[in-house]
Design an enzyme around this catalytic site. Structure first.
Site, mmCIF file in Angstrom:
data_model
loop_
_atom_site.group_PDB
_atom_site.id
_atom_site.type_symbol
_atom_site.label_atom_id
_atom_site.label_comp_id
_atom_site.label_asym_id
_atom_site.label_seq_id
_atom_site.Cartn_x
_atom_site.Cartn_y
_atom_site.Cartn_z
ATOM 1 N N PRO A 16 0.781 -1.066 0.043
ATOM 2 C CA PRO A 16 0.034 0.063 0.067
ATOM 3 C C PRO A 16 0.732 1.287 -0.203
ATOM 4 O O PRO A 16 1.715 1.432 0.607
ATOM 5 C CB PRO A 16 -0.871 -0.249 1.157
ATOM 6 N N ASN A 17 0.516 2.264 -0.628
ATOM 7 C CA ASN A 17 0.796 3.767 -0.814
ATOM 8 C C ASN A 17 2.114 3.607 -1.620
ATOM 9 O O ASN A 17 2.709 4.671 -1.903
ATOM 10 C CB ASN A 17 1.205 4.267 0.547
ATOM 11 N N ARG A 24 5.464 11.028 -2.487
ATOM 12 C CA ARG A 24 5.006 10.558 -1.139
ATOM 13 C C ARG A 24 6.308 10.659 -0.138
ATOM 14 O O ARG A 24 7.281 10.154 -0.429
ATOM 15 C CB ARG A 24 4.586 9.239 -1.134
ATOM 16 N N TYR A 29 11.322 8.445 1.183
ATOM 17 C CA TYR A 29 11.260 7.185 0.071
ATOM 18 C C TYR A 29 12.036 7.745 -1.045
ATOM 19 O O TYR A 29 12.170 6.792 -2.064
ATOM 20 C CB TYR A 29 10.063 6.870 -0.186
ATOM 21 N N ASN A 80 7.972 -5.869 -1.262
ATOM 22 C CA ASN A 80 7.850 -4.675 -0.410
ATOM 23 C C ASN A 80 6.414 -4.676 0.304
ATOM 24 O O ASN A 80 5.477 -4.105 -0.367
ATOM 25 C CB ASN A 80 8.040 -3.434 -0.872
ATOM 26 N N ALA A 83 3.259 -0.948 4.742
ATOM 27 C CA ALA A 83 2.866 -0.934 5.886
ATOM 28 C C ALA A 83 2.538 -2.110 6.650
ATOM 29 O O ALA A 83 2.483 -2.547 7.679
ATOM 30 C CB ALA A 83 1.641 0.184 6.168
ATOM 31 N N GLU A 104 12.725 -9.804 1.032
ATOM 32 C CA GLU A 104 11.894 -8.757 1.366
ATOM 33 C C GLU A 104 12.744 -7.455 1.309
ATOM 34 O O GLU A 104 13.915 -7.545 1.470
ATOM 35 C CB GLU A 104 11.618 -8.781 3.085
ATOM 36 N N HIS A 106 12.728 -3.002 1.441
ATOM 37 C CA HIS A 106 12.270 -1.665 1.942
ATOM 38 C C HIS A 106 12.976 -0.797 1.234
ATOM 39 O O HIS A 106 14.477 -0.746 1.462
ATOM 40 C CB HIS A 106 12.197 -1.531 3.504
ATOM 41 N N ARG A 113 13.835 4.099 12.209
ATOM 42 C CA ARG A 113 12.508 4.763 12.215
ATOM 43 C C ARG A 113 11.529 4.330 13.239
ATOM 44 O O ARG A 113 12.273 4.051 14.269
ATOM 45 C CB ARG A 113 11.674 4.585 10.918
HETATM 46 C C1 DQA Z 1 8.544 0.747 3.761
HETATM 47 C C2 DQA Z 1 8.475 1.036 5.205
HETATM 48 C C3 DQA Z 1 7.094 0.773 5.824
HETATM 49 O O1 DQA Z 1 7.326 1.042 7.300
HETATM 50 C C4 DQA Z 1 6.126 1.907 5.368
HETATM 51 O O2 DQA Z 1 4.999 1.477 5.897
HETATM 52 C C5 DQA Z 1 6.050 1.791 3.752
HETATM 53 C C6 DQA Z 1 7.267 1.794 3.056
HETATM 54 C C7 DQA Z 1 9.793 1.093 2.919
HETATM 55 O O3 DQA Z 1 9.807 0.647 1.882
HETATM 56 O O4 DQA Z 1 10.717 1.755 3.467
HETATM 57 O O5 DQA Z 1 5.171 2.165 3.332
HETATM 58 O O6 DQA Z 1 8.018 -0.557 3.369
#
Ligand code: DQA
Length: 152
Positions: A16-17, A24, A29, A80, A83, A104, A106, A113
């Site tokens: 998501p997002n 964003r 990011y 990825n 959240a 995985e 990120h 964080r």
């Molecule tokens: C994320 C880290 C997560 O905590 C966050 O909610 C994201 C992006 C990252 O790629 O750094 O949406 O997965």
């Protein structure tokens, strides 16, 4: 004559997002868009001899279904979970039902964080994690996963 090996297939899952990447929280990011990350992974896939399919959803159930569809279809998963990394038992369980290797990734270093981001429910399901390198996390993750598949 040696038989040519079939190209390994990799499903890349964006949670998501991540569709908002590039606009964003760019301080966290970076400015790469999801479209540019997908294009870069496809280009790298050609170099590495792997086939890439990309999937993004803001919905937990749709991500679970995509992972279920990958069973028997894909050889590995680069994910990825965004959240959902920190909350989703459903995505964890779907990954556990997938028999191939999982990496995985990120963009941010989740350990630098907020505390609620430090825990990943996927960490021990994955062969490994790549985090903190922005869009390069995906590139490094794909290289690592292709290497795991090549040596399998
Ligand atoms: C994320 C880290 C997560 O905590 C966050 O909610 C994201 C992006 C990252 O790629 O750094 O949406 O997965």
């Amino acid at each position: 004559m040696a038989t040519r090996k079939k190209k390994p297939k990799i499903l890349v899952v964006h949670g998501p997002n991540l569709n908002l990447l590039g606009t964003r929280e760019t301080d966290v990011y970076g400015t790469a868009t999801l479209a540019s990350i997908v294009t870069d992974l496809e280009t790298l896939g050609v170099e590495l001899g792997v086939e890439i399919e990309s999937f993004q959803s803001n919905s937990e159930g749709e991500i679970v279904s995509a992972i279920q569809r990958a069973r028997g279809e894909q050889d590995g998963i680069l994910i990825n979970p965004a959240a959902y990394t920190h909350t989703s038992v459903a995505i964890r369980d779907a990954l556990l039902a997938f028999s191939g290797p999982i990496v995985e990734v990120h963009l941010s270093n989740i350990h630098r964080r907020e505390e609620f981001r430090h825990r990943s429910l996927m960490a021990d399901v994955a062969v490994g994690q790549v985090l903190g390198f922005g869009a390069a996390s995906y590139v490094l993750g794909l290289r690592a996963l292709a290497g795991v598949l090549a040596s399998a």
